[in-house]
Design an enzyme around this catalytic site. Structure first.
Site, PDB file in Angstrom:
ATOM      1  CD1 TRP A  87      -2.366  -2.151   1.507  1.00  0.00           C
ATOM      2  CD2 TRP A  87      -3.094  -0.875  -0.182  1.00  0.00           C
ATOM      3  NE1 TRP A  87      -3.434  -2.785   0.928  1.00  0.00           N
ATOM      4  CE2 TRP A  87      -3.902  -2.025  -0.107  1.00  0.00           C
ATOM      5  CE3 TRP A  87      -3.360   0.067  -1.173  1.00  0.00           C
ATOM      6  CZ2 TRP A  87      -4.974  -2.260  -0.990  1.00  0.00           C
ATOM      7  CZ3 TRP A  87      -4.417  -0.159  -2.053  1.00  0.00           C
ATOM      8  CH2 TRP A  87      -5.203  -1.301  -1.950  1.00  0.00           C
ATOM      9  CG  ASP A 145      -3.551   4.080   3.662  1.00  0.00           C
ATOM     10  OD1 ASP A 145      -4.622   3.897   4.283  1.00  0.00           O
ATOM     11  OD2 ASP A 145      -3.265   3.502   2.592  1.00  0.00           O
ATOM     12  CE  LYS A 194      -9.639  -2.633   2.776  1.00  0.00           C
ATOM     13  NZ  LYS A 194      -8.400  -1.932   2.525  1.00  0.00           N
TER      14      LYS A 194
HETATM   15  C1  LIG Z   1      -7.882  -1.326   1.215  1.00  0.00           C
HETATM   16  C2  LIG Z   1      -6.820  -0.341   1.358  1.00  0.00           C
HETATM   17  C3  LIG Z   1      -6.690   0.753   0.486  1.00  0.00           C
HETATM   18  C4  LIG Z   1      -7.526   0.905  -0.771  1.00  0.00           C
HETATM   19  O1  LIG Z   1      -8.784   1.324  -0.574  1.00  0.00           O
HETATM   20  P1  LIG Z   1      -9.756   1.506  -1.816  1.00  0.00           P
HETATM   21  O2  LIG Z   1     -11.027   1.838  -1.141  1.00  0.00           O
HETATM   22  O3  LIG Z   1      -9.801   0.224  -2.582  1.00  0.00           O
HETATM   23  O4  LIG Z   1      -9.267   2.618  -2.645  1.00  0.00           O
HETATM   24  C5  LIG Z   1      -5.688   1.675   0.728  1.00  0.00           C
HETATM   25  N1  LIG Z   1      -4.834   1.521   1.757  1.00  0.00           N
HETATM   26  C6  LIG Z   1      -4.920   0.481   2.602  1.00  0.00           C
HETATM   27  C7  LIG Z   1      -3.952   0.364   3.718  1.00  0.00           C
HETATM   28  C8  LIG Z   1      -5.908  -0.481   2.434  1.00  0.00           C
HETATM   29  O5  LIG Z   1      -5.990  -1.530   3.267  1.00  0.00           O
END
Ligand SMILES: *Cc1c(COP(=O)(O)O)cnc(C)c1O
Length: 371
Positions: free
Chosen positions: A104, A178, A202
């Site tokens: 990521w 993030d 998530k």
């Molecule tokens: C799932 C995830 C994303 C991506 O999210 P989207 O909604 O598919 O754009 C970004 N960063 C992390 C750490 C993730 O787990």
């Protein structure tokens, strides 16, 4: 409403939600609080939805102890959208720094390169992303507009147990995190963070909602090419209603915030209770994996994620058989990400102790059949 016996869902995302939240959303689907309307059918500017929005915002602020000089924005575009939206708003023509700890942060670094000079302050790639480079070794650019980390790498199962203190590293620049896959699982030290973003799917609710929590002084510096709907200044000035916000996502996330705040573990409540539960469940699984010679997790103990636990069978030719047996026992979505392989158990906030025990019982049983 009848209680369904549901399987245990170990998906990395979109992921399991608390059953109680799903029950409430189902019960209110056709008529929210006597309004005669379902939440999806309401105007985002009506009194009913404004009440839902304000409670969600307030509860999230309480839950994560967000200071008053930080704005909470409810946006769309997901974590991947923010990979572009953050540099569009924060880079101001300067370089931006990244620490690479898995897929990521790698993705974020690459996307930012479209809008800013995107640099690497440290990388764990040589370790196969099984460790977090010691912050003391990071080559932080003191003139960078910000430094970005992924505080929980969903695919590699690597989590910062403590956020870096950039000031202590001699760089007075904002830290961007993030936190998509561990938001609301632990506290955030806001004294170290300028901006945090997370896709909701998530740990918080349905896909389609993106949460951005940003310090006020970082708002108002977007590049001229930044799309209006993604300009933090416009979004903040309009209380996340510059364009139609993801109303259903905000509503369900609001139910989740309320649920987290009501959790109890002994004398602990709210986020502290959730964190204690997460620590207990993750330790239980890691301890089992470490004691076994049949299963293996390759991440250094100090960098292991409480949320996403990748593991491998020693005999990988049995992966398909393992997954079929798991599914037959109601243990779903254990297949690892294709870039890593093997298995992955995601133990988000909605996972119960019973789910972790059922998984461990199956791991033991499967191991015996290979003796
Ligand atoms: C799932 C995830 C994303 C991506 O999210 P989207 O909604 O598919 O754009 C970004 N960063 C992390 C750490 C993730 O787990």
């Amino acid at each position: 409403m009848t209680q369904l016996q549901r399987p245990f869902n170990f998906s990395a995302g979109p992921a399991a939600l608390p059953e109680e939240v799903l029950q409430t959303a189902a019960a209110e689907m056709l008529d929210w609080h006597g309004s005669g309307l379902g939440v999806m059918e309401m105007s985002h500017r009506g009194a009913e939805f404004i009440a839902i929005y304000e409670k969600a915002e307030r509860d999230l602020r309480t839950l994560l102890a967000v200071p008053s000089d930080y704005r909470i924005l409810f946006m769309q575009g997901g974590g991947i959208g923010e990979n572009a939206i953050v540099p569009l708003n924060l880079s101001r023509g300067a370089a931006v720094d990244f620490v690479l700890t898995g897929s990521w942060s790698q993705k974020s670094h690459k996307e930012a390169g479209k809008y800013a000079h995107s640099q690497i302050a440290a990388s764990a790639e040589a370790s196969g992303f099984t460790a977090i480079p010691d912050p003391a070794t990071w080559q932080v650019n003191q003139k960078a507009a910000y430094l970005h980390i992924c505080s929980n790498e969903t695919i590699h199962g690597v989590e910062f147990q403590e956020l870096p203190d950039l000031k202590a590293l001699g760089a007075d620049i904002p830290l961007v995190i993030d936190c998509s896959s561990h938001i609301a699982s632990r506290t955030i030290d806001w004294s170290r963070v300028g901006l945090a973003f997370a896709g909701a799917q998530k740990n918080l609710g349905p896909a389609g909602l993106t949460i951005v929590i940003v310090r006020e002084d970082l708002i108002g510096h977007a590049l001229p090419i930044c799309p209006s709907a993604f300009n933090y200044e416009l979004v903040a000035k309009n209380d996340s209603m510059y364009n139609t916000p993801p109303t259903w996502g905000i509503y369900v996330a609001g139910l989740v915030f309320d649920w987290v705040l009501r959790q109890q573990e002994g004398s602990l409540t709210g986020l502290a209770a959730i964190e204690a539960r997460n620590i207990r469940q993750a330790s239980r699984l890691y301890d089992f994996l470490d004691a076994s010679s049949f299963y293996q997790n390759r991440v250094q103990p100090a960098a292991r994620s409480r949320m996403n636990i990748p593991f491998f069978l020693t005999d990988e030719s049995r992966n398909a058989e393992f997954l079929a047996g798991a599914k037959a026992r109601g243990l779903l979505q254990l297949k690892g990400h294709k870039s890593v392989g093997g298995m992955r158990a995601s133990l988000y906030n909605a996972m119960s102790d019973a789910g972790v025990e059922a998984l461990i019982a199956y791991l033991q049983e499967f191991e015996k059949t290979s003796a």
